[in-house]
Every structure is written in C-alpha cells, then in structure tokens.
Design a protein around this motif. Structure first.
Motif, short mmCIF file in Angstrom:
data_model
loop_
_atom_site.label_atom_id
_atom_site.label_comp_id
_atom_site.label_asym_id
_atom_site.label_seq_id
_atom_site.Cartn_x
_atom_site.Cartn_y
_atom_site.Cartn_z
N GLU A 21 0.80 -1.22 0.00
CA GLU A 21 0.00 0.00 0.00
C GLU A 21 0.83 1.28 0.00
O GLU A 21 0.48 2.25 -0.67
CB GLU A 21 -0.94 0.04 1.22
CG GLU A 21 -1.75 1.30 1.24
CD GLU A 21 -2.53 1.50 2.52
OE1 GLU A 21 -3.16 2.55 2.61
OE2 GLU A 21 -2.51 0.65 3.40
N ARG B 190 -0.12 4.21 -2.36
CA ARG B 190 -0.79 5.32 -1.69
C ARG B 190 -0.08 6.63 -2.00
O ARG B 190 -0.71 7.64 -2.32
CB ARG B 190 -0.81 5.08 -0.18
CG ARG B 190 -1.41 6.23 0.61
CD ARG B 190 -1.14 6.10 2.10
NE ARG B 190 0.30 6.13 2.33
CZ ARG B 190 0.93 5.32 3.15
NH1 ARG B 190 0.30 4.39 3.83
NH2 ARG B 190 2.23 5.42 3.31
N GLU C 128 -0.80 7.71 -5.64
CA GLU C 128 -2.17 8.21 -5.79
C GLU C 128 -2.33 9.58 -5.14
O GLU C 128 -2.94 10.49 -5.71
CB GLU C 128 -3.16 7.23 -5.18
CG GLU C 128 -3.27 5.92 -5.94
CD GLU C 128 -4.11 4.88 -5.20
OE1 GLU C 128 -4.64 5.15 -4.10
OE2 GLU C 128 -4.25 3.75 -5.74
N TRP D 169 -11.15 10.16 -2.20
CA TRP D 169 -10.09 9.16 -2.35
C TRP D 169 -9.98 8.30 -1.08
O TRP D 169 -9.92 7.08 -1.15
CB TRP D 169 -8.77 9.86 -2.65
CG TRP D 169 -7.57 8.98 -2.67
CD1 TRP D 169 -7.27 8.01 -3.57
CD2 TRP D 169 -6.49 9.00 -1.74
NE1 TRP D 169 -6.05 7.43 -3.26
CE2 TRP D 169 -5.56 8.03 -2.14
CE3 TRP D 169 -6.21 9.76 -0.60
CZ2 TRP D 169 -4.38 7.78 -1.45
CZ3 TRP D 169 -5.03 9.53 0.09
CH2 TRP D 169 -4.14 8.53 -0.34
N ARG E 121 -10.84 4.35 -0.98
CA ARG E 121 -9.80 3.39 -0.59
C ARG E 121 -10.32 2.50 0.55
O ARG E 121 -10.12 1.29 0.54
CB ARG E 121 -8.54 4.12 -0.12
CG ARG E 121 -7.80 4.80 -1.23
CD ARG E 121 -6.60 5.58 -0.74
NE ARG E 121 -5.52 4.64 -0.48
CZ ARG E 121 -4.99 4.40 0.73
NH1 ARG E 121 -5.40 5.04 1.77
NH2 ARG E 121 -4.02 3.53 0.86
N GLN E 122 -10.95 3.11 1.52
CA GLN E 122 -11.48 2.35 2.65
C GLN E 122 -12.50 1.32 2.17
O GLN E 122 -12.45 0.15 2.57
CB GLN E 122 -12.11 3.28 3.68
CG GLN E 122 -12.59 2.57 4.91
CD GLN E 122 -13.08 3.53 5.98
OE1 GLN E 122 -13.12 4.75 5.79
NE2 GLN E 122 -13.48 2.99 7.10
N ARG F 137 -12.75 0.05 -0.87
CA ARG F 137 -12.06 -0.94 -1.69
C ARG F 137 -11.35 -1.98 -0.82
O ARG F 137 -11.50 -3.20 -1.02
CB ARG F 137 -11.04 -0.26 -2.61
CG ARG F 137 -10.35 -1.24 -3.55
CD ARG F 137 -9.37 -0.56 -4.50
NE ARG F 137 -8.14 -0.28 -3.79
CZ ARG F 137 -7.51 0.90 -3.79
NH1 ARG F 137 -8.00 1.92 -4.46
NH2 ARG F 137 -6.39 1.06 -3.12
#
Length: 148
Positions: free
Chosen positions: A98, A102, A105, A127, A131-132, A134
């Motif tokens: 990540e 991260r 992104e 975002w 992300r959370q 996903r």
C-alpha cells in the motif's frame, strides 16, 4: 521509534512493507513472506503464519517467543495472527504494497491543491472513502479487525 522493513516474497516477484510497532520485534522475527502467487501450496493451519488475501507472513516463533514477557503472555500462547493484529509485525498500511501505491495516488491528487483547493479537498476526501471501501470489499485483514 518504530521501524519498517522491505522484504521480497519467496518467489521474488513482489515486495511487502512490514511495520514493526512498539519497538519490540525487528526483521529477525520474519522467517518468510509469500505473495498470492507463491503461497498456493503453503500449509494454512500453523501458528507461525498469518494469512491476508493470499499473502502469508511467516514469523520465526523462537524470536517472537523470546519476547513473551514483553507481550504479557506465555510463550505457547503466542501466534503469528496475534502478533500481526496487535501491530508488532504487520503491513505498513492496510496491504503489503500500500505505501508506494498510496504515495503515488496521493501525489496525483495533491497537484490540485496548487490550482483549486476546494477541488483538492473534495478529491482527497473521496479518495480516502474509496480506498477504505475498496480495502473492505477486498477483505484485507486490517479492515476486519479491531486494530484499525
């Protein structure tokens, strides 16, 4: 100070960022790492491995058990899952890879801050929410534990 450690998986195709929290363990506690590609034939039901979406972090339980008093537990009670979930040896972030993703992104979104701060603010918020969701939908261990 807590530290992190970059480790290639057993097949050498992928890298994970491993975080050692609370200044107890270090890279000596890591026995092996398997990505979803190289974890296919690995035994699941052992106390020295934690499984997370096909990734396996295998700990050297002799090293871990040498810190049992620090954990306030008997050596035979310790498991890799407990060590991982309590943050003593876990991923940097939610997934093994990540951190670099991260940062990439976030860097793209941060370009907006120089042009339109409100658009940047909204994009960062969305975002984070995306992300959370996903990570939750993908079933990452940290999203389903009390450690988050």
């Amino acid at each position: 100070m807590c530290q992190s450690y970059h480790r290639k998986c057993n097949c050498g195709k992928h890298t994970a960022d491993i975080f050692f929290g609370k200044m107890v363990l270090d890279e000596m506690a890591i026995k092996d790492l398997y990505c979803p590609e190289c974890s296919q034939d690995i035994e699941r039901n052992t106390r020295d491995r934690v499984w997370d979406n096909g990734w396996i972090l295998e700990l050297d339980m002799d090293v871990v058990r040498s810190h049992a008093k620090t954990f306030g537990m008997a050596p035979d009670e310790l498991t890799a899952e407990w060590i991982f979930d309590e943050g003593y040896a876990t991923w940097v972030g939610i997934t093994p890879d990540e951190a670099p993703r991260r940062n990439q992104e976030r860097a793209e979104i941060q370009k907006l801050a120089k042009v339109d701060f409100m658009a940047y603010y909204k994009a960062m918020k969305q975002w984070g929410l995306d992300r959370q969701a996903r990570f939750s939908n993908e079933g990452w261990r940290k999203m389903n534990s009390s450690g988050l």
